[in-house]
Enzyme design. Structure first.
Site, PDB file in Angstrom:
ATOM      1  N   HIS A 121       0.814  -1.219   0.000  1.00  0.00           N
ATOM      2  CA  HIS A 121       0.000   0.000   0.000  1.00  0.00           C
ATOM      3  C   HIS A 121       0.852   1.275   0.000  1.00  0.00           C
ATOM      4  O   HIS A 121       0.408   2.320   0.472  1.00  0.00           O
ATOM      5  CB  HIS A 121      -0.947  -0.006   1.206  1.00  0.00           C
ATOM      6  CG  HIS A 121      -2.028  -1.041   1.083  1.00  0.00           C
ATOM      7  ND1 HIS A 121      -3.245  -0.795   0.486  1.00  0.00           N
ATOM      8  CD2 HIS A 121      -2.052  -2.339   1.452  1.00  0.00           C
ATOM      9  CE1 HIS A 121      -3.983  -1.891   0.509  1.00  0.00           C
ATOM     10  NE2 HIS A 121      -3.277  -2.844   1.090  1.00  0.00           N
ATOM     11  N   HIS A 159       0.017 -15.744   8.191  1.00  0.00           N
ATOM     12  CA  HIS A 159       0.519 -14.638   7.387  1.00  0.00           C
ATOM     13  C   HIS A 159       1.899 -14.234   7.907  1.00  0.00           C
ATOM     14  O   HIS A 159       2.436 -14.856   8.822  1.00  0.00           O
ATOM     15  CB  HIS A 159      -0.453 -13.452   7.446  1.00  0.00           C
ATOM     16  CG  HIS A 159      -0.647 -12.779   6.111  1.00  0.00           C
ATOM     17  ND1 HIS A 159       0.385 -12.146   5.460  1.00  0.00           N
ATOM     18  CD2 HIS A 159      -1.738 -12.655   5.328  1.00  0.00           C
ATOM     19  CE1 HIS A 159      -0.065 -11.655   4.316  1.00  0.00           C
ATOM     20  NE2 HIS A 159      -1.353 -11.950   4.204  1.00  0.00           N
ATOM     21  N   ASP A 171      -7.403 -12.815  -3.031  1.00  0.00           N
ATOM     22  CA  ASP A 171      -7.749 -13.871  -3.989  1.00  0.00           C
ATOM     23  C   ASP A 171      -8.192 -15.115  -3.232  1.00  0.00           C
ATOM     24  O   ASP A 171      -7.482 -15.574  -2.325  1.00  0.00           O
ATOM     25  CB  ASP A 171      -6.532 -14.227  -4.846  1.00  0.00           C
ATOM     26  CG  ASP A 171      -6.143 -13.130  -5.809  1.00  0.00           C
ATOM     27  OD1 ASP A 171      -6.699 -13.106  -6.916  1.00  0.00           O
ATOM     28  OD2 ASP A 171      -5.289 -12.301  -5.442  1.00  0.00           O
TER      29      ASP A 171
END
Length: 410
Positions: A17, A104, A357
């Site tokens: 980002h 993650h 996704d």
């Protein structure tokens, strides 16, 4: 580190980002005709929002050539590649201020650096792969122009849905066969060989799943949609073939061709497995059946009859098609509420937001092709340097014939 390659060197930059992502490519040969359109075609295959099977993040991923070319030709100097992030939503990630997302990279990046990106996955995000794909497109342009080398990847499985056995790469399958029975069918079927030798990107891109078998592709679509509707995710595999690679590439012993391929592929986000040639299936086959017998080609060169080796022997390419498969795990970011703990150990429930996704393998196809191209060009330039240096020496007349390459028979 963020640099890959020894002669053809690619350094990627950027977080998920931040203002932009991209790459610096050093070592590209001068004199190559190159335009943004040569690069954009692969970036457009990688970009989000291509179908209802991918993340809805709306990014055009338009590449800007910042340096290293003039009048559409490479100068041999570093090539700067920039792609702007236009659809950032850092506010979707406020929960990660308190919670490390399960499976993650939030926790591991914080442990490594003592600080982490506050939104998205930072450098672990798939946005980082934009620089790889842009650099890989440059490598591909050179390989195709100078050597006619072709690289095509495709989706071979999603979850438990696989290509039909005849079209699939070798795999381990549980069997009730007698463990002392060494009879084995050729794991590389004639149909699979034909697929490897003829598959094109146009065929791959006919379906949003990028699976070249229509009936299987439809089943994969339904599996991905089922994961998406359940706010869940699913993994899969990508198979890749590299055609027309000359024999002799690879740098034993630590930079063997398959070792560099494995390094490149396992550096892609979400990868968990890699196999080349017969892979794990080759562990079940006796050497008498696994060995690739040599044959003489019409041009006088040697080739192999079966190619269980996947085009690589002793860490060096042998001129046959190189094929390999990569396993991608189910994406870690899902929208389901998950019981976990905060950074201070306090139990809680994380309901992640953000766009992701449900299955990464359709968009991973051009990333795999890019990393394969980077490996091939880097190894090719190393071998060309060695051959050029050797060619400047006078012929050796003292070696026995068994130590030098015999002339080709036609």
């Amino acid at each position: 580190m963020s640099t890959f390659g020894k002669v053809f060197r690619v350094t990627t930059y950027g977080e998920s980002h931040c203002a932009s992502v991209g790459a610096i490519v050093d070592g590209c040969p001068p004199g190559l005709e190159l335009s943004p359109a040569d690069i954009q075609v692969q970036l457009s295959r990688r970009r989000p929002g291509q179908s209802n099977l991918t993340t809805p993040r709306n990014e055009k991923d338009l590449v800007q050539l910042q340096s290293g070319t003039e009048h559409g030709v490479t100068l041999g100097t570093p090539i700067g590649l920039l792609v702007k992030n236009e659809d950032q939503r850092p506010h979707d990630y406020t929960e990660t201020d308190l919670y490390p997302r399960p499976s993650h990279a939030d926790y591991t990046y914080l442990e490594k650096y003592g600080v982490k990106a506050s939104s998205g996955g930072g450098r672990s995000s798939a946005r980082e792969t934009i620089g790889r794909v842009a650099a890989g497109a440059i490598a591909e342009k050179y390989l195709k122009t100078a050597y006619g080398i072709e690289i095509v990847a495709f989706v071979s499985s999603v979850g438990k849905i696989h290509l039909p056995e005849a079209l699939a790469p070798p795999s381990l399958v549980a069997s009730d066969d007698d463990e002392d029975n060494d009879d084995v069918d050729d794991a590389i079927s004639a149909e699979f060989r034909q697929l490897l030798s003829s598959i094109t990107r146009e065929e791959v891109d006919k379906h949003p799943t990028r699976c070249p078998h229509p009936a299987t592709a439809e089943k994969m679509t339904q599996r991905i949609i089922r994961a998406k509707d359940a706010s869940d995710s699913i993994g899969g595999t990508v198979t890749c073939v590299i055609r027309n690679v000359p024999a002799g590439l690879g740098e034993p012993v630590f930079d063997k061709f398959e070792a560099e391929l494995a390094h490149a592929m396992l550096s892609i986000p979400a990868t968990k497995a890699f196999e080349v040639g017969s892979g794990f299936r080759g562990t079940e086959v006796p050497g008498s059946k696994h060995n690739d017998a040599f044959v003489r080609r019409s041009d006088g060169s040697l080739g192999t009859k079966t190619n269980w080796s996947g085009g690589i022997q002793g860490g060096i390419t042998n001129g046959e098609d190189i094929y390999f498969r990569i396993g991608f795990k189910s994406p870690a970011t899902i929208s389901q509420a998950q019981d976990t703990v905060q950074y201070d150990g306090t139990p809680g429930t994380l309901a992640a937001r953000g766009r992701h996704d449900p299955c990464v393998v359709p968009r991973a196809v051009p990333i795999v092709e890019a990393m394969a191209a980077i490996v091939v060009l880097d190894q090719l330039l190393q071998q060309d340097a060695r051959k050029t240096a050797a060619s400047r020496l006078p012929p050796i007349k003292t070696l026995p014939p068994t130590m030098v390459m015999p002339p080709k028979r036609v």
